[in-house]
Scaffold this motif. Structure first.
Motif, mmCIF file in Angstrom:
data_model
loop_
_atom_site.group_PDB
_atom_site.id
_atom_site.type_symbol
_atom_site.label_atom_id
_atom_site.label_comp_id
_atom_site.label_asym_id
_atom_site.label_seq_id
_atom_site.Cartn_x
_atom_site.Cartn_y
_atom_site.Cartn_z
ATOM 1 N N ALA A 160 20.681 4.327 -5.187
ATOM 2 C CA ALA A 160 20.324 3.800 -6.502
ATOM 3 C C ALA A 160 21.553 3.605 -7.385
ATOM 4 C CB ALA A 160 19.331 4.745 -7.180
ATOM 5 N N GLY A 167 22.617 -0.064 -5.801
ATOM 6 C CA GLY A 167 21.659 -0.818 -6.599
ATOM 7 C C GLY A 167 20.227 -0.734 -6.132
ATOM 8 N N TRP A 168 19.875 0.219 -5.269
ATOM 9 C CA TRP A 168 18.496 0.364 -4.837
ATOM 10 C C TRP A 168 17.654 0.943 -5.975
ATOM 11 C CZ3 TRP A 168 20.335 3.169 0.181
ATOM 12 C CH2 TRP A 168 20.878 2.203 1.052
ATOM 13 N N ARG A 169 16.379 0.592 -5.987
ATOM 14 C CA ARG A 169 15.505 1.002 -7.075
ATOM 15 C C ARG A 169 14.822 2.327 -6.764
ATOM 16 N NH1 ARG A 169 11.335 -3.455 -8.510
ATOM 17 N NH2 ARG A 169 10.814 -1.835 -10.023
ATOM 18 N N LEU A 170 14.761 3.191 -7.764
ATOM 19 C CA LEU A 170 14.006 4.439 -7.687
ATOM 20 C C LEU A 170 12.811 4.351 -8.624
ATOM 21 C CD1 LEU A 170 16.646 7.352 -7.670
ATOM 22 C CD2 LEU A 170 15.021 6.788 -5.874
ATOM 23 N N ARG A 171 11.606 4.484 -8.062
ATOM 24 C CA ARG A 171 10.422 4.479 -8.899
ATOM 25 C C ARG A 171 10.253 5.825 -9.598
ATOM 26 N NH1 ARG A 171 6.385 2.401 -4.300
ATOM 27 N NH2 ARG A 171 7.819 3.672 -3.093
ATOM 28 N N ARG A 172 9.445 5.854 -10.647
ATOM 29 C CA ARG A 172 9.262 7.085 -11.416
ATOM 30 C C ARG A 172 8.693 8.204 -10.562
ATOM 31 N NH1 ARG A 172 6.699 4.864 -17.176
ATOM 32 N NH2 ARG A 172 8.554 3.683 -17.835
ATOM 33 N N GLU A 198 9.112 8.647 -7.430
ATOM 34 C CA GLU A 198 10.174 9.133 -6.560
ATOM 35 C C GLU A 198 11.140 10.049 -7.307
ATOM 36 O OE1 GLU A 198 10.350 5.270 -3.572
ATOM 37 O OE2 GLU A 198 11.433 5.259 -5.475
ATOM 38 N N ARG A 205 8.769 5.741 0.276
ATOM 39 C CA ARG A 205 9.809 4.723 0.372
ATOM 40 C C ARG A 205 9.652 3.875 1.627
ATOM 41 N NH1 ARG A 205 12.980 5.456 -3.610
ATOM 42 N NH2 ARG A 205 14.446 3.893 -2.913
ATOM 43 N N VAL A 232 15.544 1.631 0.076
ATOM 44 C CA VAL A 232 15.189 0.397 -0.631
ATOM 45 C C VAL A 232 13.742 0.498 -1.058
ATOM 46 C CG1 VAL A 232 14.970 -2.081 -0.483
ATOM 47 C CG2 VAL A 232 16.819 -0.937 0.711
ATOM 48 N N SER A 233 13.502 0.445 -2.343
ATOM 49 C CA SER A 233 12.163 0.629 -2.858
ATOM 50 C C SER A 233 11.310 -0.610 -2.643
ATOM 51 C CB SER A 233 12.224 0.965 -4.351
ATOM 52 O OG SER A 233 10.922 1.076 -4.886
#
Length: 277
Positions: free
Chosen positions: A90, A94-99, A101, A266, A274-275
């Motif tokens: 992340a 630049g990978w996305r982390l959801r809330r 996660e 994930r 990678v989300s």
């Protein structure tokens, strides 16, 4: 304090190894049909070898940490590398982390705090001949199963077998880590430890070809944490601070649940974290 610092560095090395190996497995898996061909191609990939070097560095650091720290803490710290890998992806890639996660990562961190607070430094007991024979039998069965499943076996089962093999690495290294380094190669169990690592690495590489990288690593780590922790307390004399047994139980439950939840949440397409959302 030195043991805890070594464990922190170990977790970081494992995380970098997971990222590199996951990226390599994904890009190689798209070009090779058979699993055996995939494994051979993977071993020639510089990125995979870099990841393997990270895993090897993590193993060496975990080995030294086990000389004084109980297995339930060392293995939980090592398994937390999947969460560190997600954070690394992340922040750096630049990978996305959801809330949700992020919440799981907080749960894992709380589990690690409980385990660290309940741990006591100690040297492990010697592995008994009976336990040594049992470990050898388990390794042979595990190796045979990996060979049998190498063509079309389920990725999840291969990941679990990797966890079994790596739990043996942890158990044996806990028992021999306090010996002088020059004497370790002369110890019969040291060679069983090396063979267990080879079997575990092969099983993990095969699992990574078709399974979600984070899910496979999570399944492997959860298996390793449970088997190694139980064996460490029951057979190797791992110590728990007085009155804090429930800390260990709750801490392990939080870490294992967090590792499995992170693997479930994930989806990996081109790396470890990678989300999908």
């Amino acid at each position: 304090m030195l043991g805890y610092l070594i464990l922190a560095l170990c977790t970081a090395m494992y995380a970098l190894g997971i990222v590199a190996q996951g990226l390599a497995a994904r890009r190689t898996g798209d070009r090779v049909d058979s699993r055996l061909g995939f494994l051979a191609r993977l071993l020639s990939d510089p990125l995979y070898l870099l990841g393997f070097a990270g895993q090897a560095g993590g193993f060496v650091l975990a080995y030294f940490a086990r000389a004084s720290l109980p297995l339930y803490l060392v293995q939980a710290g090592s398994s937390a590398a999947v969460g560190v890998a997600a954070i690394f992806g992340a922040v750096v890639l630049g990978w996305r982390l959801r809330r949700l996660e992020v919440g799981v990562l907080v749960v894992m961190a709380c589990g690690l705090v409980l385990l660290a607070g309940s741990s006591e430094t100690s040297q492990a007991r010697e592995i008994s001949p009976e336990l040594g024979v049992l470990l050898l039998a388990v390794l042979l069965a595990c190796a045979a199963a990996v060979v049998y499943l190498s063509r079309s076996g389920p990725a999840l089962l291969l990941a679990v077998l990797a966890g079994v093999a790596f739990s043996m690495v942890a158990i044996i290294s806990r028992a021999v880590a306090d010996q002088p380094l020059l004497e370790v190669p002369l110890h019969p169990l040291a060679w069983l430890m090396v063979l267990s690592a080879v079997v575990g690495q092969a099983a993990l590489a095969l699992a990574l070809r078709t399974g979600s990288v984070t899910s496979m690593v999570a399944s492997m780590d959860a298996t390793t944490v449970v088997l190694a922790s139980v064996t460490g307390i029951a057979a190797l004399g791992d110590r728990i601070a007085a009155g804090r047994q429930w800390w260990v139980t709750l801490g392990l439950a939080l870490v294992v649940a967090g590792v499995l939840a992170l693997g479930t949440l994930r989806e990996t397409r081109t790396g470890v974290a990678v989300s999908a959302g």
